[in-house]
Design a protein around this motif. Sequence first.
Motif, mmCIF file in Angstrom:
data_model
loop_
_atom_site.group_PDB
_atom_site.id
_atom_site.type_symbol
_atom_site.label_atom_id
_atom_site.label_comp_id
_atom_site.label_asym_id
_atom_site.label_seq_id
_atom_site.Cartn_x
_atom_site.Cartn_y
_atom_site.Cartn_z
ATOM 1 N N HIS A 110 0.844 -1.183 0.000
ATOM 2 C CA HIS A 110 0.000 0.000 0.000
ATOM 3 C C HIS A 110 0.882 1.236 0.000
ATOM 4 O O HIS A 110 1.837 1.333 0.777
ATOM 5 N N LEU A 111 0.576 2.189 -0.880
ATOM 6 C CA LEU A 111 1.281 3.468 -0.920
ATOM 7 C C LEU A 111 0.307 4.586 -0.571
ATOM 8 O O LEU A 111 -0.810 4.621 -1.080
ATOM 9 N N GLU A 112 0.739 5.495 0.292
ATOM 10 C CA GLU A 112 -0.001 6.712 0.574
ATOM 11 C C GLU A 112 0.844 7.880 0.073
ATOM 12 O O GLU A 112 1.948 8.100 0.556
ATOM 13 N N VAL A 113 0.334 8.595 -0.915
ATOM 14 C CA VAL A 113 1.092 9.661 -1.558
ATOM 15 C C VAL A 113 0.410 10.996 -1.269
ATOM 16 O O VAL A 113 -0.783 11.168 -1.527
ATOM 17 N N THR A 114 1.163 11.949 -0.719
ATOM 18 C CA THR A 114 0.634 13.267 -0.396
ATOM 19 C C THR A 114 1.477 14.335 -1.066
ATOM 20 O O THR A 114 2.705 14.332 -0.941
ATOM 21 N N CYS A 115 0.821 15.237 -1.781
ATOM 22 C CA CYS A 115 1.486 16.406 -2.352
ATOM 23 C C CYS A 115 1.337 17.568 -1.386
ATOM 24 O O CYS A 115 0.218 18.004 -1.085
ATOM 25 N N HIS A 116 2.448 18.081 -0.862
ATOM 26 C CA HIS A 116 2.423 19.188 0.089
ATOM 27 C C HIS A 116 2.589 20.508 -0.657
ATOM 28 O O HIS A 116 3.547 20.679 -1.426
ATOM 29 N N THR A 117 1.646 21.422 -0.465
ATOM 30 C CA THR A 117 1.689 22.704 -1.155
ATOM 31 C C THR A 117 2.124 23.797 -0.189
ATOM 32 O O THR A 117 2.164 23.614 1.032
ATOM 33 N N THR A 118 2.478 24.949 -0.763
ATOM 34 C CA THR A 118 2.912 26.079 0.064
ATOM 35 C C THR A 118 1.739 26.869 0.621
ATOM 36 O O THR A 118 1.930 27.866 1.307
ATOM 37 N N SER A 119 0.495 26.438 0.299
ATOM 38 C CA SER A 119 -0.685 27.099 0.840
ATOM 39 C C SER A 119 -0.736 26.919 2.344
ATOM 40 O O SER A 119 -0.397 25.862 2.884
ATOM 41 N N ALA A 120 -1.175 27.945 3.047
ATOM 42 C CA ALA A 120 -1.277 27.862 4.504
ATOM 43 C C ALA A 120 -2.502 27.067 4.931
ATOM 44 O O ALA A 120 -2.651 26.726 6.100
ATOM 45 N N ALA A 121 -3.378 26.784 3.989
ATOM 46 C CA ALA A 121 -4.585 26.041 4.323
ATOM 47 C C ALA A 121 -4.252 24.583 4.607
ATOM 48 O O ALA A 121 -3.144 24.116 4.381
ATOM 49 N N THR A 122 -5.247 23.845 5.092
ATOM 50 C CA THR A 122 -5.057 22.429 5.393
ATOM 51 C C THR A 122 -4.661 21.653 4.146
ATOM 52 O O THR A 122 -5.238 21.841 3.080
ATOM 53 N N GLN A 123 -3.677 20.772 4.304
ATOM 54 C CA GLN A 123 -3.203 19.998 3.174
ATOM 55 C C GLN A 123 -4.225 18.920 2.798
ATOM 56 O O GLN A 123 -4.979 18.453 3.642
ATOM 57 N N PRO A 124 -4.259 18.530 1.518
ATOM 58 C CA PRO A 124 -5.197 17.484 1.106
ATOM 59 C C PRO A 124 -4.818 16.146 1.732
ATOM 60 O O PRO A 124 -3.656 15.907 2.056
ATOM 61 N N PRO A 125 -5.795 15.261 1.890
ATOM 62 C CA PRO A 125 -5.478 13.925 2.426
ATOM 63 C C PRO A 125 -4.674 13.139 1.407
ATOM 64 O O PRO A 125 -4.696 13.436 0.214
ATOM 65 N N PRO A 126 -3.945 12.105 1.867
ATOM 66 C CA PRO A 126 -3.143 11.319 0.916
ATOM 67 C C PRO A 126 -4.014 10.481 -0.006
ATOM 68 O O PRO A 126 -5.124 10.077 0.352
ATOM 69 N N ALA A 127 -3.505 10.246 -1.197
ATOM 70 C CA ALA A 127 -4.127 9.289 -2.120
ATOM 71 C C ALA A 127 -3.518 7.920 -1.848
ATOM 72 O O ALA A 127 -2.304 7.799 -1.649
ATOM 73 N N VAL A 128 -4.327 6.880 -1.818
ATOM 74 C CA VAL A 128 -3.876 5.545 -1.451
ATOM 75 C C VAL A 128 -3.926 4.636 -2.673
ATOM 76 O O VAL A 128 -4.920 4.603 -3.402
ATOM 77 N N PHE A 129 -2.838 3.901 -2.908
ATOM 78 C CA PHE A 129 -2.745 2.979 -4.030
ATOM 79 C C PHE A 129 -2.223 1.645 -3.524
ATOM 80 O O PHE A 129 -1.537 1.576 -2.504
ATOM 81 N N THR A 130 -2.499 0.601 -4.264
ATOM 82 C CA THR A 130 -1.950 -0.717 -3.972
ATOM 83 C C THR A 130 -1.251 -1.227 -5.222
ATOM 84 O O THR A 130 -1.848 -1.271 -6.297
ATOM 85 N N ILE A 131 0.027 -1.590 -5.087
ATOM 86 C CA ILE A 131 0.754 -2.177 -6.205
ATOM 87 C C ILE A 131 1.304 -3.521 -5.748
ATOM 88 O O ILE A 131 1.462 -3.759 -4.551
ATOM 89 N N THR A 132 1.592 -4.394 -6.705
ATOM 90 C CA THR A 132 2.115 -5.712 -6.368
ATOM 91 C C THR A 132 3.397 -5.967 -7.125
ATOM 92 O O THR A 132 3.639 -5.422 -8.193
ATOM 93 N N GLY A 133 4.221 -6.812 -6.537
ATOM 94 C CA GLY A 133 5.473 -7.205 -7.180
ATOM 95 C C GLY A 133 5.212 -8.190 -8.311
ATOM 96 O O GLY A 133 4.105 -8.689 -8.491
ATOM 97 N N PRO A 134 6.245 -8.510 -9.098
ATOM 98 C CA PRO A 134 6.043 -9.281 -10.315
ATOM 99 C C PRO A 134 5.681 -10.728 -10.099
ATOM 100 O O PRO A 134 5.177 -11.361 -11.001
#
Length: 364
Positions: A110-134
Amino acid sequence: MTHHAAPTCTLAPHGDTTALRLTLANPTPEPVTCSHVTITHRRASGPEPDRPADHQHEPPTASSGTTNWDLQPAGTARHELRPADPVTITPGTSLDILLKGLRPTQGSTHLEVTCHTTSAATQPPPAVFTITGPTEDITSFWAEPADVKAGTPFTLRWTAKAPKAGLAYTICYGDTAPVPVNSFMKGQDGTWTCPGIQKTTAFALLATTTSGNDTLTSARTLTVGVGVPNLTVGRLSADGTVTLFTRPTPVLPLTTTHEPRNRTHHPTTDGLVAAHIRPGTDCANALLRLRVTTIDPDKVDSTGKHLTVVHSAETLAPDSNAPRNLLVPVPKGATLAAYTMAAKGSYTAQVTWYPMGTGSLDAI
């Protein structure tokens, strides 16, 4: 006002390793400035992989266009991606960050990816993905042959779980649209003929499993080279016995091991490399790869620097009853990289250089 740069996450072909493409989209009417991206990962299934020593592989890198991102650990199971300067994503556009050099692992993550912006407002929640090995869906993926002439058709083969509802296989390469290949499989065996390529190209076989709202993707990648390095023997004349090859030199000595092996050398004369790999009885899918990098004397970049040409040959030995061999020409002045590994169990391998002259094989 809070502006969200919503991330998406996909696997991408990149040579012999897995690349992860993070796309940060800005659907808002205002610019969004990204200061850094955090990636938190945890294993969802499957055993922990055996980690090779750090010197076995080059570390992963991250870039977006001409911008390089610094990838650093930030605590347990957490990494940060930081550009040299904050990056602005204009309205209605997106930014692709490509993480190269990732080694596929067994099981899903499971990956949780968050883009942090320079806005002083609350940051968006992380996007969650699932990847698998080969090894989740795809057992092996190889080309026949691994080096071809430009424009000549060749065959890609693979073994994987039999396709079914909710499990789709796709081949991606170059700028070509993804090719669905479920119809090219008979049971667990797949065969697809590529109409030809003009330059050395990375291919990815993706297995996508859909269950409800969950989508899992596993991948195997390989590289098909165009052309074969030329060997220059020069003028040869003698009155007596002619010896074409002089003293052979081991690149990877004959060894039985569980560990990956990786060596790089620089030959000072033309030669051939012969390689052999055999899985042990406790092993399946032992990989042998040889990569030859040469300088193209006729092609230069915008700075006047000569371009490099990479020729890669690899083979996968499925079990102890099916050893594999490679024979690859290596011209003087090239860089030779030899790599062997097995996902599980022991294997025996040997790589030897046969020089056509009295030059040396210098370790790098």
